[in-house]
Design a protein around this motif. Structure first.
Motif, short mmCIF file in Angstrom:
data_model
loop_
_atom_site.label_atom_id
_atom_site.label_comp_id
_atom_site.label_asym_id
_atom_site.label_seq_id
_atom_site.Cartn_x
_atom_site.Cartn_y
_atom_site.Cartn_z
N ASP A 244 0.82 -1.21 0.00
CA ASP A 244 0.00 0.00 0.00
C ASP A 244 0.85 1.26 0.00
OD1 ASP A 244 -2.00 1.86 0.22
OD2 ASP A 244 -2.24 1.61 2.39
N MET A 245 0.85 1.96 -1.14
CA MET A 245 1.58 3.24 -1.25
C MET A 245 0.68 4.43 -0.93
SD MET A 245 4.65 2.39 -2.46
CE MET A 245 5.38 1.00 -3.34
N SER A 246 -0.62 4.17 -0.70
CA SER A 246 -1.56 5.29 -0.60
C SER A 246 -1.71 5.82 0.82
CB SER A 246 -2.94 4.86 -1.12
OG SER A 246 -3.58 3.99 -0.19
N GLY A 247 -1.74 4.92 1.80
CA GLY A 247 -2.03 5.34 3.17
C GLY A 247 -3.49 5.67 3.40
N SER A 248 -4.35 5.34 2.42
CA SER A 248 -5.78 5.63 2.57
C SER A 248 -6.45 4.50 3.35
CB SER A 248 -6.44 5.75 1.19
OG SER A 248 -7.85 5.71 1.31
N ALA A 249 -6.95 4.83 4.55
CA ALA A 249 -7.61 3.82 5.38
C ALA A 249 -8.85 3.27 4.67
CB ALA A 249 -7.99 4.44 6.72
N ASP A 250 -9.55 4.14 3.94
CA ASP A 250 -10.77 3.74 3.26
C ASP A 250 -10.49 2.70 2.17
OD1 ASP A 250 -13.59 3.98 2.57
OD2 ASP A 250 -12.92 5.07 0.80
N ILE A 251 -9.52 2.98 1.30
CA ILE A 251 -9.19 2.05 0.21
C ILE A 251 -8.71 0.72 0.78
CG2 ILE A 251 -7.61 1.61 -1.72
CD1 ILE A 251 -7.62 4.69 -2.20
N LEU A 252 -7.83 0.81 1.77
CA LEU A 252 -7.25 -0.41 2.34
C LEU A 252 -8.32 -1.27 3.01
CD1 LEU A 252 -4.59 -1.89 2.70
CD2 LEU A 252 -4.20 -0.62 4.80
N THR A 253 -9.23 -0.64 3.74
CA THR A 253 -10.30 -1.38 4.42
C THR A 253 -11.19 -2.09 3.41
OG1 THR A 253 -10.27 0.19 6.25
CG2 THR A 253 -12.23 -1.18 6.04
N LYS A 254 -11.56 -1.38 2.33
CA LYS A 254 -12.43 -1.98 1.30
C LYS A 254 -11.74 -3.18 0.64
CE LYS A 254 -15.18 2.09 0.09
NZ LYS A 254 -15.26 3.27 -0.76
N LEU A 255 -10.46 -3.01 0.32
CA LEU A 255 -9.74 -4.09 -0.34
C LEU A 255 -9.55 -5.28 0.60
CD1 LEU A 255 -8.23 -5.18 -2.79
CD2 LEU A 255 -6.19 -3.97 -2.01
N ALA A 256 -9.22 -5.00 1.85
CA ALA A 256 -9.03 -6.08 2.83
C ALA A 256 -10.34 -6.84 3.06
CB ALA A 256 -8.52 -5.51 4.15
N THR A 257 -11.44 -6.11 3.09
CA THR A 257 -12.76 -6.74 3.25
C THR A 257 -13.06 -7.64 2.06
OG1 THR A 257 -13.52 -4.84 4.53
CG2 THR A 257 -15.22 -6.30 3.63
N HIS A 258 -12.77 -7.14 0.85
CA HIS A 258 -13.00 -7.91 -0.37
C HIS A 258 -12.18 -9.20 -0.38
CE1 HIS A 258 -13.56 -8.99 -4.55
NE2 HIS A 258 -12.26 -8.84 -4.80
N LEU A 259 -10.93 -9.13 0.06
CA LEU A 259 -10.04 -10.30 0.02
C LEU A 259 -10.30 -11.27 1.17
CD1 LEU A 259 -6.74 -8.41 -0.87
CD2 LEU A 259 -8.01 -9.95 -2.40
N GLY A 260 -10.79 -10.74 2.30
CA GLY A 260 -11.10 -11.61 3.44
C GLY A 260 -9.89 -12.39 3.92
N ASP A 261 -10.11 -13.69 4.18
CA ASP A 261 -9.04 -14.53 4.74
C ASP A 261 -7.90 -14.77 3.75
OD1 ASP A 261 -10.37 -14.68 7.09
OD2 ASP A 261 -11.32 -16.62 6.68
N ASN A 262 -8.11 -14.45 2.48
CA ASN A 262 -7.04 -14.65 1.49
C ASN A 262 -6.04 -13.49 1.44
OD1 ASN A 262 -7.36 -17.26 0.47
ND2 ASN A 262 -9.17 -16.62 -0.69
#
Length: 361
Positions: A244-262
């Motif tokens: 993550d080069m962005s530091g955006s909590a919003d983008i990171l949270t959405k992506l982490a939620t999408h990927l889940g346990d993977n």
């Protein structure tokens, strides 16, 4: 004389301060005139992490009685105009970490034909990599034609190299795909070039804004390019590592939620979206880390020796800089007032990704 300052707790506030001309220096010191430097989103990251990582301590600002102002360090070239240090001649040029200011005083130590360290007392506890300066007179094969790329790209691509090395050294954290957030940043592109050239690397996915998507696709180094509104296009069934080069909590949270346990691991690096940064989201866990390139550099210097490290990294950075010449457009500005005019655009992420700013003094 003048220097460019920003408010430590309000980075968009800035000013150019007139400072007295430095004439006299003490025994063991050198006086340098800063010639030119680059200015990128990476410099804003230095400001954001100024307290946490000590960036405000490198160059104490003038006229700062209220302790609100700070100097964001920059990468560039400077020339020695006065020397009271043995073996360092007037006229010699150095490359390294400078203030966006017309003059700076240093106290050289550990001087070799190739480099020197600024041993000024206020820098003693700061990361050694930032205190080391290349002496161009002693640099084998020094080519001034690379000065612009060296300012703009080398400080970023050394981080790209270290990230690639970190991923590789940990067997990609068990992932079969690497998602790079803020894929158009120059550090991201450096990592993208490294992954693209590495046959053992997992698939790479560049995540970027819709406006920067055509540029990222044109560069052609990621296996897949996705914009922030298309995260569902990323295959969530594959083990994935995020850089993550962005530091955006919003983008990171959405992506982490999408990927889940993977989501196997997340490396937090830059703050291109610094205004969306949340300190809570950057806290480390057993599946994430805040990546500090100077720490990785120190580790590899112990592992490989300084020469071994230099051989590996210099070759990588030179090759990657050459590849960037196909798209990089250098914009040269004259003086600190010109930096002041564009500083807001850099903060707002409005500088096109194919542009690089060089300030000449």
């Amino acid at each position: 004389m003048s220097e460019f300052q920003v408010k430590q707790q309000h980075l968009t506030s800035h000013r150019v301060v007139e400072t007295p001309h430095i004439d006299g220096i003490e025994e063991g010191q050198i006086l340098l005139k800063v010639e030119s430097f680059s200015f990128t989103a990476n410099n804003i990251t230095y400001g954001m992490m100024g307290d946490k990582l000590g960036y405000w301590q490198f160059f104490p600002p003038a006229e700062n009685e209220d302790k609100q102002w700070g100097i964001i360090p920059v990468w560039g070239f400077a020339q020695v105009t006065h020397s009271k240090s043995n073996g360092i001649e007037v006229g010699e040029r150095l490359f390294g970490y400078f203030p966006p200011a017309e003059q700076v005083v240093m106290t050289p130590k550990n001087v070799s034909p190739q480099r020197l360290v600024d041993g000024s007392a206020h820098r003693a506890m700061l990361p050694p990599g930032y205190n080391s300066y290349s002496r161009l007179s002693g640099e084998k094969g020094y080519n001034p034609e690379f000065d612009k790329e060296r300012m703009l790209l080398f400080p970023l691509h050394i981080t790209s190299f270290c990230l690639w090395d970190r991923l590789q050294d940990n067997n990609w954290f068990g992932a079969t795909q690497v998602v790079v957030i803020s894929a158009s940043s120059k550090t991201s592109l450096g990592l993208g070039y490294a992954l693209h050239a590495d046959n053992s690397a997992p698939q790479s996915i560049g995540l970027t804004s819709s406006s920067n998507m055509p540029f990222v696709q044109k560069v052609g180094i990621y296996d897949q390019v996705v914009n922030y509104n298309q995260m569902s296009d990323i295959d969530a069934s594959k083990p994935t590592v995020i850089v993550d080069m962005s530091g955006s909590a919003d983008i990171l949270t959405k992506l982490a939620t999408h990927l889940g346990d993977n989501l196997t691991y997340c490396i937090n690096v830059g703050l291109t979206h610094w205004d969306e940064f949340s300190a809570d989201s950057a806290t480390e866990s057993d599946r994430s880390e805040f990546f500090f390139a100077p720490g990785h550099i120190q580790k590899r210097m112990k592992d490989w020796g300084p020469q071994g490290f230099e051989q590996r990294t210099t070759g990588f950075m030179a090759q990657t800089a050459m590849k960037c010449r196909s798209w990089l457009e250098v914009q040269e500005l004259n003086g600190l007032e010109a930096l002041s005019q564009v500083y807001g655009q850099v903060c707002a992420g409005k500088i096109p990704p194919d542009q690089g700013l060089i300030i000449k003094l």
